[in-house]
Design a protein around this motif. Sequence first.
Motif, PDB file in Angstrom:
ATOM      1  N   ASP A  39      91.859  77.829  73.779  1.00 25.76           N
ATOM      2  CA  ASP A  39      90.471  78.165  74.153  1.00 25.76           C
ATOM      3  C   ASP A  39      89.473  77.828  73.042  1.00 25.76           C
ATOM      4  O   ASP A  39      88.290  78.164  73.160  1.00 25.76           O
ATOM      5  CB  ASP A  39      90.360  79.668  74.482  1.00 25.76           C
ATOM      6  N   ALA A  40      89.940  77.188  71.976  1.00 24.49           N
ATOM      7  CA  ALA A  40      89.033  76.888  70.853  1.00 24.49           C
ATOM      8  C   ALA A  40      88.027  75.813  71.263  1.00 24.49           C
ATOM      9  O   ALA A  40      88.328  74.950  72.101  1.00 24.49           O
ATOM     10  CB  ALA A  40      89.845  76.403  69.655  1.00 24.49           C
ATOM     11  N   SER A  41      86.839  75.878  70.667  1.00 27.59           N
ATOM     12  CA  SER A  41      85.812  74.873  70.983  1.00 27.59           C
ATOM     13  C   SER A  41      86.169  73.551  70.292  1.00 27.59           C
ATOM     14  O   SER A  41      86.960  73.524  69.343  1.00 27.59           O
ATOM     15  CB  SER A  41      84.455  75.344  70.464  1.00 27.59           C
ATOM     16  N   ARG A  42      85.537  72.472  70.745  1.00 26.18           N
ATOM     17  CA  ARG A  42      85.724  71.153  70.112  1.00 26.18           C
ATOM     18  C   ARG A  42      85.352  71.221  68.636  1.00 26.18           C
ATOM     19  O   ARG A  42      86.035  70.671  67.788  1.00 26.18           O
ATOM     20  CB  ARG A  42      84.817  70.109  70.799  1.00 26.18           C
ATOM     21  N   GLU A  43      84.250  71.930  68.344  1.00 26.65           N
ATOM     22  CA  GLU A  43      83.792  72.034  66.941  1.00 26.65           C
ATOM     23  C   GLU A  43      84.873  72.695  66.084  1.00 26.65           C
ATOM     24  O   GLU A  43      85.160  72.246  64.979  1.00 26.65           O
ATOM     25  CB  GLU A  43      82.502  72.872  66.848  1.00 26.65           C
ATOM     26  N   GLU A  44      85.464  73.762  66.637  1.00 33.79           N
ATOM     27  CA  GLU A  44      86.494  74.470  65.865  1.00 33.79           C
ATOM     28  C   GLU A  44      87.709  73.555  65.624  1.00 33.79           C
ATOM     29  O   GLU A  44      88.228  73.467  64.507  1.00 33.79           O
ATOM     30  CB  GLU A  44      86.916  75.735  66.623  1.00 33.79           C
ATOM     31  N   LEU A  45      88.114  72.850  66.679  1.00 36.42           N
ATOM     32  CA  LEU A  45      89.268  71.947  66.545  1.00 36.42           C
ATOM     33  C   LEU A  45      88.950  70.845  65.534  1.00 36.42           C
ATOM     34  O   LEU A  45      89.775  70.493  64.676  1.00 36.42           O
ATOM     35  CB  LEU A  45      89.631  71.330  67.896  1.00 36.42           C
ATOM     36  N   GLU A  46      87.720  70.307  65.630  1.00 37.22           N
ATOM     37  CA  GLU A  46      87.331  69.225  64.708  1.00 37.22           C
ATOM     38  C   GLU A  46      87.299  69.737  63.271  1.00 37.22           C
ATOM     39  O   GLU A  46      87.665  69.008  62.348  1.00 37.22           O
ATOM     40  CB  GLU A  46      85.960  68.657  65.103  1.00 37.22           C
ATOM     41  N   SER A  47      86.898  70.980  63.088  1.00 35.01           N
ATOM     42  CA  SER A  47      86.849  71.460  61.707  1.00 35.01           C
ATOM     43  C   SER A  47      88.264  71.712  61.165  1.00 35.01           C
ATOM     44  O   SER A  47      88.534  71.493  59.989  1.00 35.01           O
ATOM     45  CB  SER A  47      85.898  72.646  61.557  1.00 35.01           C
ATOM     46  N   ILE A  48      89.202  72.109  62.027  1.00 36.04           N
ATOM     47  CA  ILE A  48      90.606  72.269  61.570  1.00 36.04           C
ATOM     48  C   ILE A  48      91.153  70.909  61.119  1.00 36.04           C
ATOM     49  O   ILE A  48      91.765  70.781  60.065  1.00 36.04           O
ATOM     50  CB  ILE A  48      91.490  72.867  62.695  1.00 36.04           C
ATOM     51  N   VAL A  49      90.884  69.872  61.934  1.00 35.32           N
ATOM     52  CA  VAL A  49      91.379  68.530  61.587  1.00 35.32           C
ATOM     53  C   VAL A  49      90.671  68.026  60.327  1.00 35.32           C
ATOM     54  O   VAL A  49      91.299  67.486  59.407  1.00 35.32           O
ATOM     55  CB  VAL A  49      91.176  67.539  62.765  1.00 35.32           C
ATOM     56  N   GLY A  50      89.343  68.239  60.279  1.00 32.77           N
ATOM     57  CA  GLY A  50      88.554  67.748  59.138  1.00 32.77           C
ATOM     58  C   GLY A  50      88.948  68.414  57.823  1.00 32.77           C
ATOM     59  O   GLY A  50      88.903  67.779  56.763  1.00 32.77           O
ATOM     60  N   ASP A  51      89.353  69.679  57.888  1.00 33.64           N
ATOM     61  CA  ASP A  51      89.722  70.400  56.657  1.00 33.64           C
ATOM     62  C   ASP A  51      91.126  70.050  56.183  1.00 33.64           C
ATOM     63  O   ASP A  51      91.523  70.435  55.084  1.00 33.64           O
ATOM     64  CB  ASP A  51      89.685  71.932  56.896  1.00 33.64           C
ATOM     65  N   PHE A  52      91.896  69.377  57.034  1.00 37.97           N
ATOM     66  CA  PHE A  52      93.285  69.087  56.654  1.00 37.97           C
ATOM     67  C   PHE A  52      93.339  67.865  55.732  1.00 37.97           C
ATOM     68  O   PHE A  52      92.730  66.842  56.019  1.00 37.97           O
ATOM     69  CB  PHE A  52      94.134  68.831  57.915  1.00 37.97           C
ATOM     70  N   ASP A  88     103.131  74.480  57.846  1.00 40.03           N
ATOM     71  CA  ASP A  88     102.557  75.273  58.938  1.00 40.03           C
ATOM     72  C   ASP A  88     101.088  74.876  59.151  1.00 40.03           C
ATOM     73  O   ASP A  88     100.624  74.743  60.288  1.00 40.03           O
ATOM     74  CB  ASP A  88     102.691  76.767  58.626  1.00 40.03           C
ATOM     75  N   GLU A  89     100.368  74.652  58.040  1.00 40.14           N
ATOM     76  CA  GLU A  89      98.961  74.200  58.169  1.00 40.14           C
ATOM     77  C   GLU A  89      98.912  72.829  58.848  1.00 40.14           C
ATOM     78  O   GLU A  89      98.040  72.565  59.675  1.00 40.14           O
ATOM     79  CB  GLU A  89      98.314  74.094  56.787  1.00 40.14           C
ATOM     80  N   ALA A  90      99.868  71.964  58.484  1.00 42.92           N
ATOM     81  CA  ALA A  90      99.914  70.629  59.105  1.00 42.92           C
ATOM     82  C   ALA A  90     100.209  70.755  60.602  1.00 42.92           C
ATOM     83  O   ALA A  90      99.618  70.042  61.424  1.00 42.92           O
ATOM     84  CB  ALA A  90     100.973  69.763  58.419  1.00 42.92           C
ATOM     85  N   ALA A  91     101.087  71.681  60.963  1.00 37.75           N
ATOM     86  CA  ALA A  91     101.423  71.872  62.389  1.00 37.75           C
ATOM     87  C   ALA A  91     100.176  72.328  63.155  1.00 37.75           C
ATOM     88  O   ALA A  91      99.941  71.910  64.297  1.00 37.75           O
ATOM     89  CB  ALA A  91     102.547  72.898  62.528  1.00 37.75           C
ATOM     90  N   ARG A  92      99.341  73.152  62.521  1.00 39.24           N
ATOM     91  CA  ARG A  92      98.112  73.619  63.178  1.00 39.24           C
ATOM     92  C   ARG A  92      97.111  72.458  63.332  1.00 39.24           C
ATOM     93  O   ARG A  92      96.485  72.294  64.381  1.00 39.24           O
ATOM     94  CB  ARG A  92      97.510  74.766  62.356  1.00 39.24           C
ATOM     95  N   ALA A  93      96.995  71.647  62.277  1.00 38.72           N
ATOM     96  CA  ALA A  93      96.097  70.476  62.361  1.00 38.72           C
ATOM     97  C   ALA A  93      96.604  69.507  63.433  1.00 38.72           C
ATOM     98  O   ALA A  93      95.805  68.913  64.172  1.00 38.72           O
ATOM     99  CB  ALA A  93      96.012  69.781  61.000  1.00 38.72           C
ATOM    100  N   ALA A  94      97.932  69.356  63.524  1.00 41.60           N
ATOM    101  CA  ALA A  94      98.511  68.467  64.543  1.00 41.60           C
ATOM    102  C   ALA A  94      98.174  68.975  65.937  1.00 41.60           C
ATOM    103  O   ALA A  94      97.797  68.202  66.829  1.00 41.60           O
ATOM    104  CB  ALA A  94     100.029  68.385  64.363  1.00 41.60           C
ATOM    105  N   ALA A  95      98.274  70.295  66.120  1.00 39.02           N
ATOM    106  CA  ALA A  95      97.954  70.880  67.430  1.00 39.02           C
ATOM    107  C   ALA A  95      96.487  70.612  67.764  1.00 39.02           C
ATOM    108  O   ALA A  95      96.164  70.212  68.898  1.00 39.02           O
ATOM    109  CB  ALA A  95      98.239  72.379  67.409  1.00 39.02           C
TER     110      ALA A  95
END
Length: 253
Positions: free
Chosen positions: A221-234, A58-65
Amino acid sequence: MSEIDVPESHPRYQSLLTRHRIEEGVEKGITSKQGLIAEGRGEAFDYLLGERTIESADEAARAAAALLLLADRPVLSVNGNVAALVPGEIVELAAAVDADVEVNLFNRTDERMEAIAAHLHEHDPEAAGVEIKGLTADARIPGLEHERSKVDADGIGAADVVLVPLEDGDRAEALAAMGKSEIVIDLNPLSRSAQAAAVPIVDNILRAVPNVTRHAEALCDASREELESIVGDFDPDAALSAAEGAIRSGDLE
Ligand code: ATP
């Protein structure tokens, strides 16, 4: 009304539905006979995972999104098994993340390419603003032999992020070597495709694709920073280890 003559409460409902769709895919000329073998292998791993989405998947699916939402040119690759199992769900995901869909086959024949494109068109991609690519085949993936290397120059050829569900290991490795960020959906955490991925989702495609769409809609509606941190934390290695651990533990609940 269920697609198969089995109640949805049946403990093996999802696996029987999957078999039914793959069988129909073969009959319609969408899925190859090798696709039946891939399906059997996937089913065995799904059984060992308890036929559920584990937390790390599920965490991977969120990072993929998040990765798909950040991409400049995201493409979702569709083969014969994917087309048989989740054609409408792939169109929905493409619409949610503004991606194109590309038909891309290991055993490429013009008949099967066209049958899959037609099958996807039944799910009204035009209404969702989704383009179906793959028939032009005017670019090549370096390092693969002729038929298996074909892609569209303005599709996978130009993509920065590619979702490759149920992909063969050679091609997943060759795409990673081209510098593409790859999201792989594969029930086998030991497969070369899963190992080559920036984001491996160890889950059944039937569950994984709608799950990525759900996360993408929640993150729209998430910001670029938020999306980048989700990807970076994965951490892909941690995700693969967690899936392997779940299989080895034998805890099916
Ligand atoms: P590799 O070449 O990547 O090491 P492989 O030779 O097993 O692995 P294929 O048989 O080409 O790969 O691809 C099938 C893969 O797809 C298998 O790893 C299988 O577990 C996976 N798979 C099959 N059905 C599903 C499904 N419904 N959902 C997710 N994964 C699936």
